[in-house]
Scaffold this active site. Sequence first.
Site, PDB file in Angstrom:
ATOM      1  N   ASN A   7       0.874  -1.175   0.000  1.00 33.15           N
ATOM      2  CA  ASN A   7       0.000   0.000   0.000  1.00 33.15           C
ATOM      3  C   ASN A   7       0.915   1.230   0.000  1.00 33.15           C
ATOM      4  OD1 ASN A   7      -1.839   2.005   0.417  1.00 33.15           O
ATOM      5  ND2 ASN A   7      -2.730   1.129   2.277  1.00 33.15           N
ATOM      6  N   ARG A  88      -2.288  -2.172  -3.664  1.00 33.35           N
ATOM      7  CA  ARG A  88      -3.560  -1.502  -3.439  1.00 33.35           C
ATOM      8  C   ARG A  88      -3.577  -0.230  -4.300  1.00 33.35           C
ATOM      9  NH1 ARG A  88      -5.312   2.445   1.357  1.00 33.35           N
ATOM     10  NH2 ARG A  88      -7.466   2.652   0.733  1.00 33.35           N
ATOM     11  N   HIS A 177     -12.799   1.495   0.229  1.00 28.12           N
ATOM     12  CA  HIS A 177     -12.715   0.400   1.214  1.00 28.12           C
ATOM     13  C   HIS A 177     -13.232  -0.912   0.623  1.00 28.12           C
ATOM     14  CE1 HIS A 177     -13.060   3.522   4.714  1.00 28.12           C
ATOM     15  NE2 HIS A 177     -11.793   3.192   4.537  1.00 28.12           N
ATOM     16  N   ARG A 236     -12.966  13.863   8.574  1.00 24.04           N
ATOM     17  CA  ARG A 236     -13.764  14.232   7.389  1.00 24.04           C
ATOM     18  C   ARG A 236     -15.215  14.485   7.775  1.00 24.04           C
ATOM     19  NH1 ARG A 236     -11.730   9.149   4.343  1.00 24.04           N
ATOM     20  NH2 ARG A 236      -9.578   9.713   3.906  1.00 24.04           N
ATOM     21  N   GLU A 378      -7.305  -6.486   4.774  1.00 22.17           N
ATOM     22  CA  GLU A 378      -7.175  -6.064   3.380  1.00 22.17           C
ATOM     23  C   GLU A 378      -5.973  -6.716   2.699  1.00 22.17           C
ATOM     24  OE1 GLU A 378      -7.966  -2.046   5.076  1.00 22.17           O
ATOM     25  OE2 GLU A 378      -8.742  -1.625   3.075  1.00 22.17           O
TER      26      GLU A 378
END
Length: 390
Positions: A7, A88, A177, A236, A378
């Site tokens: 990632n 990713r 996601h 956020r 993940e």
Amino acid sequence: MKIIAVNAGSSSLKFQLLTMPEEHEITSGLVERIGYDNAVFTIKVNGEKIKKEQSILNHKTAVELVVKGLLENKIIDSIEEINGVGHRVVQGGEIFKDSVIITDDVIKDIISLNDLAPLHNPANITGIKAFRELLPNVIQVAVFDTTFHQTMKEDAFLYATPYEWYQKYGVRKYGFHGTSHQYVSERALELLDNPKAKIIVAHLGNGASLCAVDAGKSVDTSMGLTPLEGIPMGTRSGNIDPSVLMLVSQKEDKTYGEVLNDLNKHSGYLGVSGISNDSRDIVDNMHKGHHRATLAHKVQIKRIADYIGSYYVYMGGLDAICFTAGIGENAPEIRQDVIEAVKVLGVELDPVENQKRGEHLISSKQSKIKVFIIPTNEEVMIAREVMRLK
Ligand code: ADP
């Protein structure tokens, strides 16, 4: 067989080495502050973290360091032991409906999506290029955050904006996601022993999104064109009236870009509470009677409940709610309040089970909807994709 899941961010590179198909983690680590003299390389050796500070000026050097670290610490004996690399990639747009073996053309296609993910895709590409240079004969696979949501229908992904914006610029909801929602929902289908089940996955971390999964397919999700849409998160805002942009830009003499930055970095838990982006601080301060921390919590719970209600209606029923990621897996009080907020659906927690960690059922016997904690993974999902495409 050994697969690395990677990632790559703009100044960081996370990796995990796994044996497949056993799905066992051999090691993991991270390079931070790439581009600086005081970059930090961390690698886990026999369960212990080893840290080194040094100058790492680009991703290529970072990747070389990762491979050197694997060799020096005898985690692998030779570079040939690495059989595949899974990357990713945040935004796959409408081009990538599945993970893909990386070629020069694939790289061009990912670059063509940079406008949709200017903060993420260029960094992902840098990581891909660095690994391809160092391991030119090893299969490299791109796994996108968006592909799992490519099964959404138009009514779910289209914004009610001029249709030409969608046609000309790709303005629509993509969702993110995806690897996490896929991993958790696949596991939930196994636990329920029902491939047709209707599931809501609540991925609640610093970034957070919900996903409605019907018979293994994403039919709606809360994040949108970018990860800013949806429920409020650590920093956020989640959904707001876009007119806020103009008002605040005028009042504070800021550009739209600067206000957008406030919505990404200074909102959510942090913005409402004024204390922290971390859910633990929010809950602790709520117990001490801090008004704005309590508000931040209540806003969050209401918005999550709104989505659960809307997905229940959209799917025409619900078999299970699954909590995952940092908050979803570790914050019993937040799970409790979310489920309390949607109890009209006939869902109820077992308070004892809700206090425990790890993958398990936490709803009560009489609950009409099952509730699970399912820790996300993940990296395993990325490694599975490499194996599938090899
Ligand atoms: P991301 O991957 O999006 O950066 P994570 O999934 O790691 O985020 O989640 C970070 C969030 O998880 C933080 O808000 C933090 O408060 C919460 N969290 C992590 N560990 C715990 C814990 N043990 N108890 C409660 N909350 C936790």
